[in-house]
Each structure stands twice: as C-alpha cells, then as structure tokens.
Design a protein around this motif. Structure first.
Motif, PDB file in Angstrom:
ATOM      1  N   TYR A 135       0.808  -1.219   0.000  1.00  0.00           N
ATOM      2  CA  TYR A 135       0.000   0.000   0.000  1.00  0.00           C
ATOM      3  C   TYR A 135       0.844   1.274   0.000  1.00  0.00           C
ATOM      4  CZ  TYR A 135      -3.974  -3.039   0.867  1.00  0.00           C
ATOM      5  OH  TYR A 135      -4.932  -4.018   0.747  1.00  0.00           O
ATOM      6  N   LEU A 136       2.155   1.135   0.013  1.00  0.00           N
ATOM      7  CA  LEU A 136       3.006   2.322  -0.079  1.00  0.00           C
ATOM      8  C   LEU A 136       2.919   2.937  -1.483  1.00  0.00           C
ATOM      9  CD1 LEU A 136       6.363   1.383   1.719  1.00  0.00           C
ATOM     10  CD2 LEU A 136       4.791   3.189   2.371  1.00  0.00           C
ATOM     11  N   PRO A 137       2.964   4.260  -1.590  1.00  0.00           N
ATOM     12  CA  PRO A 137       3.003   4.892  -2.928  1.00  0.00           C
ATOM     13  C   PRO A 137       4.409   4.820  -3.513  1.00  0.00           C
ATOM     14  CG  PRO A 137       3.083   6.574  -1.235  1.00  0.00           C
ATOM     15  CD  PRO A 137       2.934   5.260  -0.500  1.00  0.00           C
ATOM     16  N   LEU A 138       5.000   3.644  -3.428  1.00  0.00           N
ATOM     17  CA  LEU A 138       6.383   3.426  -3.800  1.00  0.00           C
ATOM     18  C   LEU A 138       6.504   2.061  -4.460  1.00  0.00           C
ATOM     19  CD1 LEU A 138       9.361   4.604  -3.317  1.00  0.00           C
ATOM     20  CD2 LEU A 138       9.433   3.057  -1.371  1.00  0.00           C
ATOM     21  N   MET A 189       7.192  -8.273  -4.787  1.00  0.00           N
ATOM     22  CA  MET A 189       6.947  -7.191  -5.750  1.00  0.00           C
ATOM     23  C   MET A 189       5.541  -6.672  -5.503  1.00  0.00           C
ATOM     24  SD  MET A 189       6.859  -7.570  -9.892  1.00  0.00           S
ATOM     25  CE  MET A 189       5.890  -9.082  -9.727  1.00  0.00           C
ATOM     26  N   ASN A 190       5.412  -5.354  -5.299  1.00  0.00           N
ATOM     27  CA  ASN A 190       4.064  -4.805  -5.152  1.00  0.00           C
ATOM     28  C   ASN A 190       3.498  -4.435  -6.525  1.00  0.00           C
ATOM     29  OD1 ASN A 190       5.433  -2.447  -5.736  1.00  0.00           O
ATOM     30  ND2 ASN A 190       5.068  -1.475  -3.761  1.00  0.00           N
ATOM     31  N   ASN A 191       2.237  -4.070  -6.553  1.00  0.00           N
ATOM     32  CA  ASN A 191       1.543  -3.833  -7.827  1.00  0.00           C
ATOM     33  C   ASN A 191       2.154  -2.677  -8.624  1.00  0.00           C
ATOM     34  OD1 ASN A 191      -0.320  -5.906  -7.544  1.00  0.00           O
ATOM     35  ND2 ASN A 191      -1.742  -4.632  -6.375  1.00  0.00           N
ATOM     36  N   LEU A 192       2.624  -1.646  -7.927  1.00  0.00           N
ATOM     37  CA  LEU A 192       3.212  -0.505  -8.624  1.00  0.00           C
ATOM     38  C   LEU A 192       4.499  -0.914  -9.343  1.00  0.00           C
ATOM     39  CD1 LEU A 192       3.038   2.466  -9.315  1.00  0.00           C
ATOM     40  CD2 LEU A 192       4.188   3.005  -7.155  1.00  0.00           C
ATOM     41  N   ALA A 193       5.300  -1.759  -8.696  1.00  0.00           N
ATOM     42  CA  ALA A 193       6.524  -2.248  -9.334  1.00  0.00           C
ATOM     43  C   ALA A 193       6.196  -3.106 -10.551  1.00  0.00           C
ATOM     44  CB  ALA A 193       7.348  -3.054  -8.328  1.00  0.00           C
ATOM     45  N   ARG A 194       5.142  -3.920 -10.445  1.00  0.00           N
ATOM     46  CA  ARG A 194       4.734  -4.755 -11.577  1.00  0.00           C
ATOM     47  C   ARG A 194       4.325  -3.874 -12.765  1.00  0.00           C
ATOM     48  NH1 ARG A 194       3.093  -9.954 -12.062  1.00  0.00           N
ATOM     49  NH2 ARG A 194       3.001 -10.251  -9.803  1.00  0.00           N
ATOM     50  N   ARG A 239       5.520   4.345 -20.316  1.00  0.00           N
ATOM     51  CA  ARG A 239       4.504   4.647 -21.327  1.00  0.00           C
ATOM     52  C   ARG A 239       3.394   3.610 -21.251  1.00  0.00           C
ATOM     53  NH1 ARG A 239       6.609   8.755 -23.928  1.00  0.00           N
ATOM     54  NH2 ARG A 239       8.863   8.915 -24.174  1.00  0.00           N
ATOM     55  N   LEU A 240       2.245   4.041 -20.757  1.00  0.00           N
ATOM     56  CA  LEU A 240       1.076   3.184 -20.651  1.00  0.00           C
ATOM     57  C   LEU A 240       0.108   3.515 -21.781  1.00  0.00           C
ATOM     58  CD1 LEU A 240       0.613   3.609 -16.807  1.00  0.00           C
ATOM     59  CD2 LEU A 240       1.797   1.743 -17.967  1.00  0.00           C
ATOM     60  N   VAL A 241      -0.966   2.742 -21.854  1.00  0.00           N
ATOM     61  CA  VAL A 241      -1.960   2.990 -22.898  1.00  0.00           C
ATOM     62  C   VAL A 241      -2.662   4.317 -22.602  1.00  0.00           C
ATOM     63  CG1 VAL A 241      -4.042   2.137 -24.015  1.00  0.00           C
ATOM     64  CG2 VAL A 241      -2.296   0.525 -23.251  1.00  0.00           C
ATOM     65  N   GLY A 242      -2.479   5.289 -23.500  1.00  0.00           N
ATOM     66  CA  GLY A 242      -3.182   6.568 -23.369  1.00  0.00           C
ATOM     67  C   GLY A 242      -2.493   7.603 -22.504  1.00  0.00           C
ATOM     68  N   GLU A 243      -1.374   7.252 -21.833  1.00  0.00           N
ATOM     69  CA  GLU A 243      -0.715   8.233 -20.990  1.00  0.00           C
ATOM     70  C   GLU A 243       0.727   7.816 -20.712  1.00  0.00           C
ATOM     71  OE1 GLU A 243      -2.078   8.574 -16.961  1.00  0.00           O
ATOM     72  OE2 GLU A 243      -2.675   6.471 -16.877  1.00  0.00           O
ATOM     73  N   SER A 244       1.497   8.766 -20.225  1.00  0.00           N
ATOM     74  CA  SER A 244       2.873   8.510 -19.814  1.00  0.00           C
ATOM     75  C   SER A 244       3.031   8.952 -18.365  1.00  0.00           C
ATOM     76  CB  SER A 244       3.862   9.263 -20.705  1.00  0.00           C
ATOM     77  OG  SER A 244       3.813   8.782 -22.028  1.00  0.00           O
ATOM     78  N   LYS A 245       3.756   8.147 -17.583  1.00  0.00           N
ATOM     79  CA  LYS A 245       4.053   8.490 -16.201  1.00  0.00           C
ATOM     80  C   LYS A 245       5.564   8.530 -16.026  1.00  0.00           C
ATOM     81  CE  LYS A 245      -0.173   6.545 -14.183  1.00  0.00           C
ATOM     82  NZ  LYS A 245      -0.728   5.593 -13.181  1.00  0.00           N
ATOM     83  N   TYR A 246       6.002   9.357 -15.093  1.00  0.00           N
ATOM     84  CA  TYR A 246       7.435   9.571 -14.902  1.00  0.00           C
ATOM     85  C   TYR A 246       7.819   9.128 -13.495  1.00  0.00           C
ATOM     86  CZ  TYR A 246       6.498  12.396 -18.999  1.00  0.00           C
ATOM     87  OH  TYR A 246       6.085  12.815 -20.245  1.00  0.00           O
ATOM     88  N   TYR A 247       8.888   8.329 -13.410  1.00  0.00           N
ATOM     89  CA  TYR A 247       9.329   7.771 -12.138  1.00  0.00           C
ATOM     90  C   TYR A 247      10.816   8.024 -11.931  1.00  0.00           C
ATOM     91  CZ  TYR A 247       4.882   5.259 -12.019  1.00  0.00           C
ATOM     92  OH  TYR A 247       3.551   4.941 -12.001  1.00  0.00           O
ATOM     93  N   ARG A 248      11.200   8.106 -10.676  1.00  0.00           N
ATOM     94  CA  ARG A 248      12.617   8.192 -10.300  1.00  0.00           C
ATOM     95  C   ARG A 248      12.983   6.884  -9.600  1.00  0.00           C
ATOM     96  NH1 ARG A 248      14.050  13.915  -8.881  1.00  0.00           N
ATOM     97  NH2 ARG A 248      14.033  13.942 -11.153  1.00  0.00           N
ATOM     98  N   GLY A 254      11.084   2.869  -6.670  1.00  0.00           N
ATOM     99  CA  GLY A 254      10.752   3.964  -7.570  1.00  0.00           C
ATOM    100  C   GLY A 254       9.545   4.729  -7.070  1.00  0.00           C
ATOM    101  N   PHE A 255       9.535   6.031  -7.281  1.00  0.00           N
ATOM    102  CA  PHE A 255       8.382   6.842  -6.882  1.00  0.00           C
ATOM    103  C   PHE A 255       7.987   7.764  -8.022  1.00  0.00           C
ATOM    104  CE2 PHE A 255      12.239   8.860  -5.403  1.00  0.00           C
ATOM    105  CZ  PHE A 255      12.102  10.190  -5.744  1.00  0.00           C
ATOM    106  N   ASN A 256       6.709   8.106  -8.038  1.00  0.00           N
ATOM    107  CA  ASN A 256       6.116   8.881  -9.122  1.00  0.00           C
ATOM    108  C   ASN A 256       6.521  10.351  -9.018  1.00  0.00           C
ATOM    109  OD1 ASN A 256       4.342  10.192 -10.947  1.00  0.00           O
ATOM    110  ND2 ASN A 256       2.897   8.525 -10.778  1.00  0.00           N
TER     111      ASN A 256
END
Length: 421
Positions: A82-85, A99-104, A148-157, A177-179
């Motif tokens: 549940y971490l935003p990480l 592996m959490n869902n965000l990493a996947r 790069r996801l379907v319909g949008e791009s997200k940026y992570y560090r 990684g974080f958004n």
C-alpha cells in the motif's frame, strides 16, 4: 536412536560394498564381473559425494537465503503493497522474492513470470538496471524513467541497491521507484514558459523594426504591379512577392502573440458553440482530404470564462495540425467533458495520423520547430501560450505511426486572470 539421514542411507552402504569387493578380490580371486561391480560402486559413490557436497549444499544455501527473505518480509508485505512506492526484491539468481503492484506496472512484469531474466525488456527498462546491479554491482541513484502506458505517460525516479546479510554476503538486489509526474510536468511547464518569454521579448523588440520597412516594400511592389500591363509575365513575380511578404507578416504576428502575457479579454463562452465554429471553418479542408470529423461533446457543458478569439485560434491550430498529419485521410475525434471535482473542461483532439516520433515529443512546443516544409513552427507554441494565459494546460500523447491526441485542460474560471483584471 540417532537419525542417520539420506547421507547414511546412500553413502555408507556404498562405501561398505566397495570395501567388501576389495577384500573378496584379494582373498578369493573371484570373477572379473566383480571388478565391474566395484567400478560401478565407485562411480555411484562419487555421484553421491558430489550431490551432498555441491548440489545439496547449494540447495541448503538457497533455502537459507529464502528463509532470510521470508523472515525479513513477513511483517512488511502488507505495508509495502500500500506504499506509494514501487518495491521489487530479487535474490542472487534474479528470482522475484517480493513485488508490489506498482513495481509490476512500472517494470511491465507478466503474472506468470517468477524470474526477471524470463521477462522481455528493453535496454533502458527498470529490470535492466536491476540486472546490472546483480551482475556487476552497479548501483543506480535517481534514474529518471518514463513509463509509457496505454493513453498516458508516467514519470518515475528509480533507485537500485545490493542486499547483503549480517556477514556482508550478497543476497540479492532491490529496486525502488516513486512517481514524479507532477513535478516533471511542472518543471517542463516552467521551462516552456521561460523559453516562450525569451522568444517573446526578442520578437517584441524586433517586430516593429521589421514590420515598418516591410509595409513600405509591400506598397512599392503593389505600385510596381499597377504600372505593369495586366498581361505582363512579371505579374506572376509580383503576386509571388506579395504572398511571401504576407507570409512574413503572419510570422511576425504570431511572434507578437508569444510576447503578450497580458490577461485575455474574458467573457462567458459556450465551449461547444466555439468548437462548432472552429471546425466549420476547416470542414472543406477535411472533406477534400477524406478526413471524417466526429464531435463527442454535449451542448449541456457549463459556460467557460475565456477569450473567445484566442481560444478559437487554439482549436483551429490543433485541428489544422491533425489534418496535416493525415495526408491519406483518417478520423479526427473532438471531445469535451466537464470534470466536476476540478471545475475544469478537458478538450481532446484525437487523430489517426502519422503520430509524432519519440525524439520530437519534447520539442513540439518549442518556437520554430516543425517537421513540415511549409510550417512556421509557431502554431503550437502560440497555442501553448494562450492556454497557459488562461490558467490551463496543453499536453500531447502520441505514438509514431498510431496517431496523436492533444489535450487541453482549462478551468471554468481562471481566478488569477479575474484578480489581475
């Protein structure tokens, strides 16, 4: 009774058999077949020793490592989920331990993949960073990655690090990684504002110096045309010169728009009606190229406070670009919806054209950048400036060969402009 184990069951009897064969051969001079049995027993003993010393030892070592991972993660798995990480742990062999869902999502790992070496990925993907950390102990810090996801791009560090036990022995590697999408877009917007302001100041300082003599030149060319006979072949050159002078004047006018950061002339406007007017002007051009224009917006949208002429110019610019991107025909879908939570309207111009190359995405809002020989490279920068002056955002999503979508997000009321006025 002490527990003998598999070692005692296999190795001790085989060793006893070999000793018995040696005694029997030396004492009774028995059949040569016993020599064969002796050799087989010795081979069996060698295999058993190899298994217990190497394979079973390695297996126990891996079990020890997995026990370590399970112990370390037992109390934290739910928290990590549940971490935003993004969090991804792998052991020395690349086996995914957690592996959490965000990493996947970031690493694009399929559900059935248990090891990072089984998942296909590119040279700049997060899993490639993790592989380098495992193989060469290369650690990455603050690595910016575009997902790069379907319909949008997200940026992570992203960051990677080696995981070691209490004795300093390597156990695996960690990817986090974080958004940073909001921060990245804000930096891009501020950078774009700075570039436009610089170009605008340059334009404001030179436009009048260019325009005044240009007006004189145009007048003299017109007089020259009037003095020539109507059937004179030089009339074609006169028309060409006037056309080019008008083109220069148009560029100067666009540059001056970049220089103006004054508040727009605001009034309550029906956005659907404004879109209808802009699309009507381009209807003939779209039809001649076999382009179908679809309107996906309701007349029930709330009124918006904006500069009608400026925003109409934005809609014309974006529609014109879409038409140019579909030389062989296609579809242009213009949609608008009200986002109640943000009190804003989102307008999209989605085409099925040639798209924008990846390396050009970050440059399309730069003044004078264009991929069309006849283009000025000012339409999108001017549109960006106008939307920004209204407190809105102009964004693009595109894949080369698959079309583009330009998105305008504009507030119903830009309170900054109201205060300024």
């Amino acid at each position: 009774m002490p527990r003998i184990g598999l070692w005692g069951i296999v190795v001790l009897p085989v060793t006893g058999m070999i000793g018995l064969f040696h005694w029997a051969l030396g004492t009774f001079h028995l059949s040569p077949w016993l020599i064969v049995f002796q050799a087989l027993a010795e081979v069996l003993l060698a295999v058993a020793v190899f298994y217990f010393v190497f394979i079973r030892g390695e297996k126990k070592e891996r079990e020890k490592e997995h026990h370590y991972w399970d112990k370390q993660l037992a109390d934290h798995k739910q928290l990590l989920e549940y971490l935003p990480l993004a969090v991804l742990f792998v052991d020395r062999q690349g086996t995914i331990m957690h592996m959490n869902n965000l990493a996947r999502e970031i690493a694009d790992i399929k559900d059935n993949v248990k090891n990072i070496y089984q998942n296909p990925h590119g040279a700049e993907d997060p899993l490639e960073l993790l592989k380098k950390t495992l193989e060469s102990k290369q650690v990455f810090q603050e690595y910016d990655y575009t997902c790069r996801l379907v319909g949008e791009s997200k940026y992570y560090r992203l960051n990677t690090s080696l995981i070691q036990d209490e004795d300093g022995q390597p156990l695996g590697a960690l990817l986090t990684g974080f958004n940073i999408s909001e921060q990245f877009l804000l930096e891009e917007q501020l950078s774009q504002r700075g570039k436009l302001a610089m170009i605008g100041e340059l334009a404001a300082g030179t436009a009048h110096e260019i325009r005044n003599p240009l007006t004189s030149v145009r007048g003299l060319v017109q007089i020259l045309g009037q003095r020539l006979d109507k059937n004179d072949s030089a009339q074609e050159y006169i028309k060409m010169m006037l056309s080019e002078i008008d083109h220069i004047n148009y560029i100067i006018k666009e540059l001056l728009l970049l220089a103006r950061r004054t508040s727009p002339n605001l009034s309550f406007i029906s956005l659907p009606a404004l879109l209808d007017d802009a699309l009507l002007l381009l209807e003939g051009q779209a039809n001649s190229k076999g382009i179908f224009v679809y309107k996906e917006y309701s007349n029930e949208l709330p009124l918006v406070v904006l500069d009608e002429d400026q925003m109409k110019q934005v809609f014309i610019n974006l529609s014109t670009n879409a038409i140019h991107a579909m030389p062989d025909g296609g579809e242009l879908v213009v949609s608008a919806e009200y986002v109640q939570q943000e009190e804003s309207i989102v307008v999209k111009f989605k085409d099925t054209g040639i798209g924008i190359a990846k390396e050009n995405i970050s440059r399309i809002f730069h003044p004078f950048f264009t991929t069309r020989p006849e283009g000025t490279g000012l339409g999108l920068p001017v549109s960006y400036q106008i939307v920004d002056n209204h407190g809105g955002k102009l964004m693009v999503e595109s894949i080369s060969g698959s079309g583009s979508t330009f998105i305008i997000k504009i507030p119903l009321v830009n309170r900054e402009n109201i205060k300024a006025s």
